[in-house]
Motif scaffolding. Structure first.
Motif, PDB file in Angstrom:
ATOM      1  N   ALA A  90       0.898  -1.170   0.000  1.00 58.42           N
ATOM      2  CA  ALA A  90       0.000   0.000   0.000  1.00 58.42           C
ATOM      3  C   ALA A  90       0.927   1.208   0.000  1.00 58.42           C
ATOM      4  CB  ALA A  90      -0.911  -0.007   1.220  1.00 58.42           C
ATOM      5  N   ILE A  91       1.243   1.673  -1.200  1.00 54.02           N
ATOM      6  CA  ILE A  91       2.214   2.750  -1.400  1.00 54.02           C
ATOM      7  C   ILE A  91       1.487   3.963  -1.986  1.00 54.02           C
ATOM      8  CG2 ILE A  91       4.440   3.336  -2.476  1.00 54.02           C
ATOM      9  CD1 ILE A  91       4.806   0.825  -0.940  1.00 54.02           C
ATOM     10  N   GLY A  92       1.737   5.138  -1.450  1.00 56.63           N
ATOM     11  CA  GLY A  92       1.126   6.350  -1.998  1.00 56.63           C
ATOM     12  C   GLY A  92      -0.384   6.342  -1.891  1.00 56.63           C
ATOM     13  N   GLY A  93      -1.055   6.255  -3.055  1.00 55.42           N
ATOM     14  CA  GLY A  93      -2.516   6.296  -3.070  1.00 55.42           C
ATOM     15  C   GLY A  93      -3.168   5.153  -2.303  1.00 55.42           C
ATOM     16  N   GLY A  94      -2.594   3.957  -2.364  1.00 56.40           N
ATOM     17  CA  GLY A  94      -3.124   2.807  -1.633  1.00 56.40           C
ATOM     18  C   GLY A  94      -3.031   3.016  -0.131  1.00 56.40           C
ATOM     19  N   PHE A  95      -1.937   3.630   0.280  1.00 54.72           N
ATOM     20  CA  PHE A  95      -1.744   3.985   1.684  1.00 54.72           C
ATOM     21  C   PHE A  95      -2.830   4.968   2.104  1.00 54.72           C
ATOM     22  CE2 PHE A  95       0.058   6.296   5.222  1.00 54.72           C
ATOM     23  CZ  PHE A  95       0.908   5.423   5.865  1.00 54.72           C
ATOM     24  N   ALA A 104       3.265  -6.703   4.925  1.00 58.92           N
ATOM     25  CA  ALA A 104       2.731  -5.622   4.073  1.00 58.92           C
ATOM     26  C   ALA A 104       3.792  -4.541   3.940  1.00 58.92           C
ATOM     27  CB  ALA A 104       1.455  -5.052   4.685  1.00 58.92           C
ATOM     28  N   LYS A 105       3.900  -3.974   2.739  1.00 62.54           N
ATOM     29  CA  LYS A 105       4.855  -2.887   2.494  1.00 62.54           C
ATOM     30  C   LYS A 105       4.086  -1.577   2.405  1.00 62.54           C
ATOM     31  CE  LYS A 105       7.960  -5.954   0.082  1.00 62.54           C
ATOM     32  NZ  LYS A 105       7.071  -7.114   0.457  1.00 62.54           N
ATOM     33  N   LEU A 106       4.381  -0.684   3.338  1.00 65.37           N
ATOM     34  CA  LEU A 106       3.616   0.564   3.447  1.00 65.37           C
ATOM     35  C   LEU A 106       4.536   1.763   3.295  1.00 65.37           C
ATOM     36  CD1 LEU A 106       1.903  -0.736   6.680  1.00 65.37           C
ATOM     37  CD2 LEU A 106       0.769  -0.589   4.461  1.00 65.37           C
ATOM     38  N   ALA A 107       4.159   2.710   2.449  1.00 64.75           N
ATOM     39  CA  ALA A 107       4.973   3.920   2.289  1.00 64.75           C
ATOM     40  C   ALA A 107       4.141   5.051   1.710  1.00 64.75           C
ATOM     41  CB  ALA A 107       6.174   3.654   1.391  1.00 64.75           C
ATOM     42  N   VAL A 108       4.507   6.266   2.092  1.00 65.78           N
ATOM     43  CA  VAL A 108       3.982   7.471   1.445  1.00 65.78           C
ATOM     44  C   VAL A 108       5.181   8.116   0.753  1.00 65.78           C
ATOM     45  CG1 VAL A 108       1.849   8.092   2.622  1.00 65.78           C
ATOM     46  CG2 VAL A 108       4.003   8.403   3.831  1.00 65.78           C
ATOM     47  N   ASN A 109       5.395   7.663  -0.502  1.00 64.17           N
ATOM     48  CA  ASN A 109       6.650   7.938  -1.205  1.00 64.17           C
ATOM     49  C   ASN A 109       6.648   9.209  -2.064  1.00 64.17           C
ATOM     50  OD1 ASN A 109       4.782   6.898  -2.963  1.00 64.17           O
ATOM     51  ND2 ASN A 109       6.311   5.855  -4.227  1.00 64.17           N
ATOM     52  N   ALA A 146       5.688  12.958  10.105  1.00 66.04           N
ATOM     53  CA  ALA A 146       6.827  13.670   9.520  1.00 66.04           C
ATOM     54  C   ALA A 146       7.895  12.664   9.088  1.00 66.04           C
ATOM     55  CB  ALA A 146       7.402  14.664  10.525  1.00 66.04           C
ATOM     56  N   ASP A 147       8.179  11.706   9.958  1.00 68.26           N
ATOM     57  CA  ASP A 147       9.149  10.648   9.663  1.00 68.26           C
ATOM     58  C   ASP A 147       8.824   9.984   8.324  1.00 68.26           C
ATOM     59  OD1 ASP A 147      10.472   8.193   9.536  1.00 68.26           O
ATOM     60  OD2 ASP A 147       9.854   7.520  11.516  1.00 68.26           O
ATOM     61  N   LEU A 148       7.585   9.533   8.167  1.00 69.23           N
ATOM     62  CA  LEU A 148       7.204   8.790   6.961  1.00 69.23           C
ATOM     63  C   LEU A 148       7.094   9.691   5.731  1.00 69.23           C
ATOM     64  CD1 LEU A 148       4.474   6.360   8.361  1.00 69.23           C
ATOM     65  CD2 LEU A 148       6.887   5.867   7.871  1.00 69.23           C
ATOM     66  N   LEU A 149       6.451  10.849   5.882  1.00 70.01           N
ATOM     67  CA  LEU A 149       6.189  11.718   4.726  1.00 70.01           C
ATOM     68  C   LEU A 149       7.453  12.407   4.231  1.00 70.01           C
ATOM     69  CD1 LEU A 149       2.756  13.316   5.666  1.00 70.01           C
ATOM     70  CD2 LEU A 149       3.272  12.186   3.491  1.00 70.01           C
ATOM     71  N   LEU A 150       8.363  12.766   5.140  1.00 74.04           N
ATOM     72  CA  LEU A 150       9.549  13.530   4.736  1.00 74.04           C
ATOM     73  C   LEU A 150      10.708  12.625   4.304  1.00 74.04           C
ATOM     74  CD1 LEU A 150       9.445  16.323   7.478  1.00 74.04           C
ATOM     75  CD2 LEU A 150       8.305  16.266   5.247  1.00 74.04           C
ATOM     76  N   SER A 151      10.560  11.312   4.508  1.00 74.50           N
ATOM     77  CA  SER A 151      11.599  10.375   4.048  1.00 74.50           C
ATOM     78  C   SER A 151      11.082   9.472   2.945  1.00 74.50           C
ATOM     79  CB  SER A 151      12.089   9.503   5.212  1.00 74.50           C
ATOM     80  OG  SER A 151      11.097   8.544   5.549  1.00 74.50           O
ATOM     81  N   GLY A 152       9.775   9.289   2.867  1.00 73.91           N
ATOM     82  CA  GLY A 152       9.192   8.365   1.904  1.00 73.91           C
ATOM     83  C   GLY A 152       9.565   6.914   2.170  1.00 73.91           C
ATOM     84  N   GLY A 178      19.600  10.955   6.051  1.00 70.04           N
ATOM     85  CA  GLY A 178      20.038  10.627   4.702  1.00 70.04           C
ATOM     86  C   GLY A 178      18.869  10.285   3.792  1.00 70.04           C
ATOM     87  N   GLU A 179      17.905   9.542   4.342  1.00 67.89           N
ATOM     88  CA  GLU A 179      16.725   9.188   3.536  1.00 67.89           C
ATOM     89  C   GLU A 179      15.925  10.434   3.179  1.00 67.89           C
ATOM     90  OE1 GLU A 179      14.871   5.145   4.038  1.00 67.89           O
ATOM     91  OE2 GLU A 179      15.449   5.564   6.112  1.00 67.89           O
TER      92      GLU A 179
END
Lengths: 190, 190, 190
Positions: free
Chosen positions: A38-43, A58-63, A89-95, C127-128
Motif C-alpha cells: 500500500a504505497i502512496g494512493g493505496g496507503f 505488508a509494504k507501506l509507504a507514502v513515497n 513527519a518521519d514517513l512523509l519527509l523520508s518516503g 540521509g533518507e
C-alpha cells in the motif's frame, strides 16, 4: 499558458481523488484489510478507513517526496491524526517503507497478522460491528467525527494546489522518470 | 407528548452525568486505578481522570452500541484524545471488550499490572505528584487543558441529545431487554 | 515594584527561549539524537524537532513542577501532541524521570538504541530525507504543520506569564535551593 496547465492539472487531480475521498462520507464503519503493498494512493485509501488490519509483511509507504510531488488524499491530515505529528513527519519527509509490525507500533494499524489472517480478522471486527444496533453505530460514528473535527476539505484544497505547483517542477519530472526506469533520482531542488 | 418524554429523558441524563463529569474540573491531578470491570459508565469515569492504571485482567468496554444507545460522559471526545480516532472507532462501533494489555497498547492506560498492584502503582504516581510544588502542579494542569482545547460541554450536549433520541428507538428497548435476560439482541435498525 | 520584577523576569524568559524556539521555524526536517540526560530545557529542545532518537539509557524528564516553576518552551503544547494528554499529564505533573524504552512506548521517540547507535540511526533517517526532492520535502512539512494547527506562540505567551508569576512564589525559591543542595524540597503551597 502556465496558468492553464496548472488549472488543468489541478482539476484532474481533484477529479481523480474524488472517488477515493468519497469513502470518507460512508455512514457505516469502514475497515481496511491490507495485504501486499500500500504505497502512496493505496496507503491513503487505507487511511480513509476507520480501522486498518495489515499483513506482517505488508509494504507501506507514502513515497511522494521521493517522486518530487506533494502528497494528496488528505494524508497530511489523516496520517498525523492516526500516528501523531512525529511519525507522520518521519514517513512523509523520508518516503521510507515500513512493514506491518512498525505500522502497528506507530498506531497506523490495529493488528499485523499473517497474510492469510488479515481478511478474516477484519471480517471478525466487521461482524462485531454489524451485531450492534445500526442506528446507534451510525449516530456514534457521526459524533466521533464531529468531536475530532474531521473535515478533509481544507486539507484536500491545500494539497491539490501544492501538488499542481510541484508537478511542474524539474525535480518532479526527474523523480517520476527515475521511478519508471528504476534508478535513483538526481534532484536539483528546482 | 413525545417532545415531553424527550425533554424528560434529556434532563435525567444530564443530571445523572453531572456528578461524574464534575471530576473533570478537579484542579489537582486525578488517577484511576481500575480493577475488575469498567464497562460503559465506569469506562467513562476512568477516562475523565488524568492517568489510568489497570489490572491485566480488567475488562474494559464501551458497550453502548450493543445496547442500541449513544455513548455519553464525553467518551466520544475523551476516547479519541486518549487512543486516537481509529482505536476509538474500533471500540465504540463494536462495543467489544478488551483486557488490560490491549488497553495499554492503545494508550488508554499507563500500565497493566497484577490486580493487587494496581492501587499501589497508582498511589506511587500520586505520591510523586504530591511531592511536587502544589501551585506549579495546578498551574501546569490548567495550561495543559487549555493547550489541548479540553472543553467537554459541546460534546456532552451533543451526546445527551443523541442519547435521548436513540433511547426512544425500538432497538434500544430490545438491546436493554436482551442485556437484562443475557441473550443476544435482535436489532431491526429502527 | 512587584510589577517591575515580574516584567523583568517575563522579558528575560522570553529572550532566553527565543533561540531555542527558533528551531520550530526551520523549513527542512529536524531530528534530535538524545544521548545522556535531557531534563527540562533539553527535553523541550528535543520536542521542538520533528523526530527523536534516544539512547536506551537516556534520562528524560520535565522536572519543572519539582522545582516549583511552570514549564516553558511550549512543552505544554508539544508534549501532549507527541504522547497524548495522559502521558503529558503523567510526566509534567510528577516531574518523574523516564528512560529510553518508556519514551518510545509513549511515542516521544521513534527508537531507543544503544548509546553509540543513536547518532548513526538519526543520520540514517536524515540521509533518507536528504535523498528526497527538496521542494517536496519543504512543501509537505509546511502542509503538515498547517493541518496539525502547529502555532506555538499562544502557548509560549501563556507559559511565560505563568512562569514569571510562579517564579516569585516561596515554593519556587525553595525548589531551586533544594535542587542546588541536592536535598528534597519542602513545599508549602505558597
Amino acid at each position: 499558458m502556465l496558468g492553464c496547465v496548472w488549472l488543468g492539472i489541478h482539476a484532474a487531480i481533484e477529479m481523480l481523488y474524488a472517488a477515493f475521498v468519497s469513502l470518507d462520507s460512508v455512514e457505516v464503519p469502514t475497515i481496511a484489510a491490507v495485504n501486499g503493498a500500500a504505497i502512496g494512493g493505496g496507503f491513503g485509501l487505507a487511511l480513509l478507513c476507520d480501522v486498518r488490519f495489515v499483513a506482517t509483511d505488508a509494504k507501506l509507504a507514502v513515497n511522494f517526496a521521493r517522486l518530487g510531488i506533494h502528497s494528496g488524499l488528505a494524508i497530511t491530515d489523516l496520517l498525523p491524526r492516526a500516528v501523531g505529528y512525529s511519525n507522520a513527519a518521519d514517513l512523509l519527509l523520508s518516503g521510507r517503507r515500513i512493514l506491518g509490525d512498525e505500522a502497528v507500533r506507530m498506531g497506523f494499524a490495529r493488528e499485523a497478522v499473517d497474510a492469510d489472517q488479515v481478511l478474516p480478522r477484519a471480517l471478525e471486527l466487521a461482524g462485531e460491528m454489524a451485531a450492534c444496533a445500526p442506528l446507534a453505530v451510525r449516530s456514534i460514528k457521526k459524533t466521533l467525527r464531529a468531536t475530532t473535527g474531521r473535515d478533509l476539505s481544507p486539507t484536500l484544497a491545500k494539497e491539490s494546489m501544492a501538488q499542481a505547483l510541484l508537478m511542474q517542477s524539474k525535480d518532479a519530472q526527474e523523480g517520476i522518470k527515475a521511478m519508471m526506469s528504476r534508478r535513483p533520482p538526481e534532484f536539483e531542488g528546482k
